[in-house]
Design a protein around this motif. Structure first.
Motif, PDB file in Angstrom:
ATOM      1  N   VAL A 267       0.845  -1.196   0.000  1.00 44.73           N
ATOM      2  CA  VAL A 267       0.000   0.000   0.000  1.00 44.73           C
ATOM      3  C   VAL A 267       0.878   1.244   0.000  1.00 44.73           C
ATOM      4  O   VAL A 267       1.977   1.246   0.552  1.00 44.73           O
ATOM      5  CB  VAL A 267      -0.944   0.064   1.227  1.00 44.73           C
ATOM      6  CG1 VAL A 267      -2.015  -0.998   1.142  1.00 44.73           C
ATOM      7  CG2 VAL A 267      -0.186  -0.061   2.533  1.00 44.73           C
ATOM      8  N   ASP A 268       0.376   2.278  -0.645  1.00 43.08           N
ATOM      9  CA  ASP A 268       0.997   3.599  -0.552  1.00 43.08           C
ATOM     10  C   ASP A 268       0.133   4.429   0.386  1.00 43.08           C
ATOM     11  O   ASP A 268      -1.094   4.442   0.243  1.00 43.08           O
ATOM     12  CB  ASP A 268       1.086   4.260  -1.929  1.00 43.08           C
ATOM     13  CG  ASP A 268       2.148   3.591  -2.797  1.00 43.08           C
ATOM     14  OD1 ASP A 268       2.932   2.781  -2.253  1.00 43.08           O
ATOM     15  OD2 ASP A 268       2.195   3.887  -4.011  1.00 43.08           O
ATOM     16  N   VAL A 269       0.788   5.109   1.350  1.00 43.56           N
ATOM     17  CA  VAL A 269       0.030   5.819   2.388  1.00 43.56           C
ATOM     18  C   VAL A 269       0.612   7.214   2.610  1.00 43.56           C
ATOM     19  O   VAL A 269       1.770   7.477   2.290  1.00 43.56           O
ATOM     20  CB  VAL A 269       0.063   5.045   3.736  1.00 43.56           C
ATOM     21  CG1 VAL A 269      -0.482   3.640   3.568  1.00 43.56           C
ATOM     22  CG2 VAL A 269       1.472   5.016   4.329  1.00 43.56           C
ATOM     23  N   VAL A 296       9.183  -0.208   5.306  1.00 45.95           N
ATOM     24  CA  VAL A 296       8.821   1.161   4.938  1.00 45.95           C
ATOM     25  C   VAL A 296       9.754   1.652   3.844  1.00 45.95           C
ATOM     26  O   VAL A 296      10.974   1.565   3.972  1.00 45.95           O
ATOM     27  CB  VAL A 296       8.961   2.088   6.167  1.00 45.95           C
ATOM     28  CG1 VAL A 296       8.586   3.515   5.778  1.00 45.95           C
ATOM     29  CG2 VAL A 296       8.095   1.587   7.309  1.00 45.95           C
ATOM     30  N   ARG A 297       9.165   2.149   2.758  1.00 47.64           N
ATOM     31  CA  ARG A 297       9.987   2.773   1.725  1.00 47.64           C
ATOM     32  C   ARG A 297       9.497   4.201   1.509  1.00 47.64           C
ATOM     33  O   ARG A 297       8.404   4.416   0.969  1.00 47.64           O
ATOM     34  CB  ARG A 297       9.859   1.971   0.429  1.00 47.64           C
ATOM     35  CG  ARG A 297      10.495   2.675  -0.733  1.00 47.64           C
ATOM     36  CD  ARG A 297      10.645   1.789  -1.926  1.00 47.64           C
ATOM     37  NE  ARG A 297      11.304   2.524  -2.988  1.00 47.64           N
ATOM     38  CZ  ARG A 297      11.537   2.046  -4.200  1.00 47.64           C
ATOM     39  NH1 ARG A 297      11.158   0.809  -4.488  1.00 47.64           N
ATOM     40  NH2 ARG A 297      12.135   2.768  -5.098  1.00 47.64           N
ATOM     41  N   THR A 303       4.842  10.696   2.234  1.00 42.77           N
ATOM     42  CA  THR A 303       4.229   9.494   1.661  1.00 42.77           C
ATOM     43  C   THR A 303       5.254   8.370   1.639  1.00 42.77           C
ATOM     44  O   THR A 303       6.439   8.600   1.382  1.00 42.77           O
ATOM     45  CB  THR A 303       3.716   9.741   0.233  1.00 42.77           C
ATOM     46  OG1 THR A 303       4.758  10.299  -0.560  1.00 42.77           O
ATOM     47  CG2 THR A 303       2.515  10.657   0.228  1.00 42.77           C
ATOM     48  N   VAL A 304       4.768   7.164   1.935  1.00 43.43           N
ATOM     49  CA  VAL A 304       5.636   5.985   1.941  1.00 43.43           C
ATOM     50  C   VAL A 304       4.893   4.812   1.327  1.00 43.43           C
ATOM     51  O   VAL A 304       3.665   4.796   1.260  1.00 43.43           O
ATOM     52  CB  VAL A 304       6.081   5.586   3.377  1.00 43.43           C
ATOM     53  CG1 VAL A 304       6.932   6.654   3.999  1.00 43.43           C
ATOM     54  CG2 VAL A 304       4.888   5.246   4.244  1.00 43.43           C
ATOM     55  N   ALA A 354       5.933   9.515  -6.244  1.00 40.00           N
ATOM     56  CA  ALA A 354       5.784  10.518  -5.176  1.00 40.00           C
ATOM     57  C   ALA A 354       4.962  11.697  -5.683  1.00 40.00           C
ATOM     58  O   ALA A 354       4.133  12.249  -4.945  1.00 40.00           O
ATOM     59  CB  ALA A 354       7.155  10.976  -4.696  1.00 40.00           C
ATOM     60  N   GLN A 355       5.175  12.079  -6.947  1.00 44.24           N
ATOM     61  CA  GLN A 355       4.399  13.191  -7.511  1.00 44.24           C
ATOM     62  C   GLN A 355       2.918  12.825  -7.609  1.00 44.24           C
ATOM     63  O   GLN A 355       2.050  13.632  -7.298  1.00 44.24           O
ATOM     64  CB  GLN A 355       4.939  13.566  -8.893  1.00 44.24           C
ATOM     65  CG  GLN A 355       6.253  14.335  -8.797  1.00 44.24           C
ATOM     66  CD  GLN A 355       7.047  14.290 -10.106  1.00 44.24           C
ATOM     67  OE1 GLN A 355       6.609  13.689 -11.087  1.00 44.24           O
ATOM     68  NE2 GLN A 355       8.211  14.915 -10.099  1.00 44.24           N
ATOM     69  N   VAL A 356       2.669  11.587  -8.028  1.00 42.45           N
ATOM     70  CA  VAL A 356       1.269  11.142  -8.107  1.00 42.45           C
ATOM     71  C   VAL A 356       0.639  11.157  -6.716  1.00 42.45           C
ATOM     72  O   VAL A 356      -0.456  11.681  -6.510  1.00 42.45           O
ATOM     73  CB  VAL A 356       1.182   9.727  -8.721  1.00 42.45           C
ATOM     74  CG1 VAL A 356      -0.231   9.173  -8.586  1.00 42.45           C
ATOM     75  CG2 VAL A 356       1.620   9.750 -10.179  1.00 42.45           C
TER      76      VAL A 356
END
Ligand code: GDP
Ligand code: MG
Length: 584
Positions: A267-269, A296-297, A303-304, A354-356
């Motif tokens: 998931v992106d959060v 965690v990335r 946002t990660v 990250a931009q999205v």
């Protein structure tokens, strides 16, 4: 019913207060009663002055048991924050509040307990100030004594007011019941309990288990200690499952409405807390009653991407929290932005991503999802938590309108190119087009075909594709000229070659209806069979193959397959002695 979770430092009187309010014992375990300390979640309920019911999820305050506390509050939308007058604000007061804030809990009140031991004023002021800075905002506060009972009527009244201010329960949405306990009841089998925040459960319902693929069936339901045919949110509920072994599920699992949740381990959060760059590489994600280790990335500033150790049924917009179990530290809340994010394989993909993500806020947005995913099934979107209120382009596929337009143009170009490169073929096979356009489903190709294109026999071509290519048309003209007056003579094989009619050209002419193929390399003009029937009808009936051959002025090479064709068409009938009659 409304459900409230307690929160607050150990020994501040949470369990005593729940006991005093309900007359029930929230500490279920012998060890808890022996040590006088809550270790795991406790459950109790009572009737309020208004006649409504409040159910408590009583949580442990000790720092060692924060994961249990989080499993209890995760699915519960309101909190009773307990602070002892004599001890005041303490570390787990702060950590529990941080957890409630991270989860976005917006409803609560403060009880300052042990008011018989010290002036509740300072503890109350401090608690309200701390809480005011969180998602809970300004909350009412009541001073009480679990020992003397002072303040309990005021607390009951405050609970009633809290209940009255809660949003109306959502009972028609899909169920995601986070399991906080599972046990076996002799004679009934496996029972799980949880807080039903949304939706409705009925005896006989089929549900999915988040961790397994087979369905489970609801054999019985209990709420507040009584059997019920149906339980609607918000409620504490015990679900008896038919035929599901006890060891198949436990705390952190979830019972789900079938087909409504996407189970994801990626998931992106967005973070609301420590900045992405400051996070350790591994943390624990707490959501619902689940606690799952995650890698965690960092992607953007806040946002990660989280890689979960096991998949969870998460939706866009879900709130969760990250905790560092080593440091006893809630690093902050997260809001789920994407439960099916794209892989970050190419160089620079993380920056683009990250931009999205910077543009996303966790509110499900169909148009945005379509723009990013371009083509996606309605069911997949619904399972991500994105409501679908636009019509599909084909089957259950939804498309971004601009992408769909481009695909349509691309299809037209591909078909035109195919026609140039393969002039003898009657259009481009649908499956070849599907591959060229990298479409996941044939129905999408079919939906993209618009006049003047059309689909015929599995190919896409111009509606006029049956018009013959120039050289073939010329060859057919010559056949007409040469054989028009002896229509049952077929050109010999070498004559066909001279005319430029190879197997592919013959195929094109046959499809266009310009020639009739009787057998390999045996072709006639298309009206030959009808003419033949007229000639044969003039013969004495029945007639032999040899009589037919003579009447038609042709060879066996043509007469045999031609009569067989007429038999198949029902124009002639073959008798047991091999003679035929014309069927009139
Ligand atoms: N004097 C007094 N003692 C209390 C009160 N509430 C709780 N206690 C005592 O404080 C201790 C811890 O209470 P408990 O309810 O287990 O705290 P919890 O850890 O927050 O659940 C117990 O010994 C209780 O008897 C109160 O209002 N007044
Ligand atoms: Mg307790």
């Amino acid at each position: 019913m409304f459900v409230v979770a307690t929160a607050g430092h150990v020994d501040h009187g949470k369990s005593t207060l729940v006991r005093a309010l309900t007359g029930m014992e929230p500490d279920r375990w012998a060890e808890e009663r022996r040590r006088g300390m809550t270790i795991d979640l406790g459950f109790a309920w009572t009737t309020l002055p208004s006649g409504g019911t409040v159910a408590f999820v009583d949580v442990p305050g000790h720092e060692r048991f924060v994961p249990n506390m989080l499993a209890g509050v995760g699915p519960v939308p309101a909190a009773l924050i307990v602070v002892a007058a004599d001890e005041g604000w303490m570390p787990q007061s702060a950590e529990h509040l941080a957890a409630l804030d991270a989860l976005g809990v917006a409803y609560g009140l403060v009880a300052v307990t042990r008011a018989d031991l010290a002036d509740p004023g300072p503890a109350m002021a401090r608690a309200r100030a701390e809480i005011a800075a969180t998602s809970l905002g300004a909350v009412p506060a009541v001073a009480v004594s679990g020992l003397t009972g002072a303040g309990l009527p005021e607390l009951r009244a405050a609970l009633d007011r809290l209940a009255a201010g809660l949003p109306a329960p959502v009972v028609d949405d899909p169920v995601r019941l986070w399991v906080d306990r599972s046990f076996t009841v002799r004679g009934s089998g496996t029972v799980v309990t949880g807080t039903l925040g949304v939706g409705r459960l009925r005896v006989g319902d089929e549900l999915e288990l988040a961790g397994a693929d087979e369905p489970v069936r609801v054999r019985g339901l209990h709420s507040l200690g009584e059997a019920r045919p149906e339980v609607t949110a918000v409620a504490r509920v015990a679900v008896n499952l038919r035929g599901t072994p006890r060891d198949r599920l436990g705390r952190g699992d979830a019972l789900l409405s079938p087909g409504r949740f996407h189970r994801t381990d990626l998931v992106d959060v967005r973070l609301a807390g420590d900045p992405a760059a400051d996070l350790p590489a591994t943390l624990t994600l707490h959501v619902g009653s689940a606690a799952v280790p995650v890698r965690v990335r960092p992607l953007g500033l806040d946002t990660v991407r989280l890689r979960l150790a096991r998949p969870l049924p998460l939706l866009v917009g879900d709130r969760a929290l990250l905790r560092d179990p080593g440091r006893h530290h809630v690093t902050g809340g997260v809001r789920v932005l994407d439960v099916a994010p794209p892989p970050l394989a190419r160089r620079g993909a993380a920056v683009t991503r990250a931009q999205v993500l910077a543009e996303l806020d966790g509110r499900p947005d169909l148009a945005g999802e379509l723009r990013r995913r371009r083509l996606v099934r309605a069911g997949a979107l619904i399972r991500m938590g994105v409501p679908v209120d636009a019509p599909p382009v084909a089957g259950d596929w939804l498309a971004d309108p601009a992408h769909w337009r481009r695909l349509g143009e691309q299809l037209t170009e591909e078909v035109a190119r195919h026609a140039r490169e393969h002039p003898l073929e009657p259009g481009m096979p649908v499956d070849a087009l599907r591959q060229r356009l990298a479409l996941p489903d044939r129905v999408l190709v079919e939906a993209l075909v618009r006049p003047p294109l059309r689909i015929h026999a599995g190919r896409v071509g111009a509606a006029s594709a049956n018009a013959l290519p120039e050289p073939v048309a010329r060859a057919v003209q010559r056949v007409r000229a040469e054989y028009g007056d002896r229509p049952f003579r077929a050109p010999e094989a070498d004559r066909l070659v001279d005319l430029g009619l190879g197997p592919r050209e013959i195929g094109a002419a046959v499809r266009a209806g310009a020639l009739l193929r009787l057998a390999d390399n045996v072709v006639l003009l298309p009206d030959a069979p009808d003419d033949a029937v007229r000639v044969l009808a003039g013969l004495p009936q029945p007639f032999t193959l040899s009589a037919a051959r003579q009447a038609l002025d042709t060879t066996r090479r043509v007469a045999v397959p031609l009569l067989e064709l007429l038999d198949r068409r029902g124009a002639t009938r073959r008798l047991p002695d091999d003679a035929r009659i014309v069927v009139t």
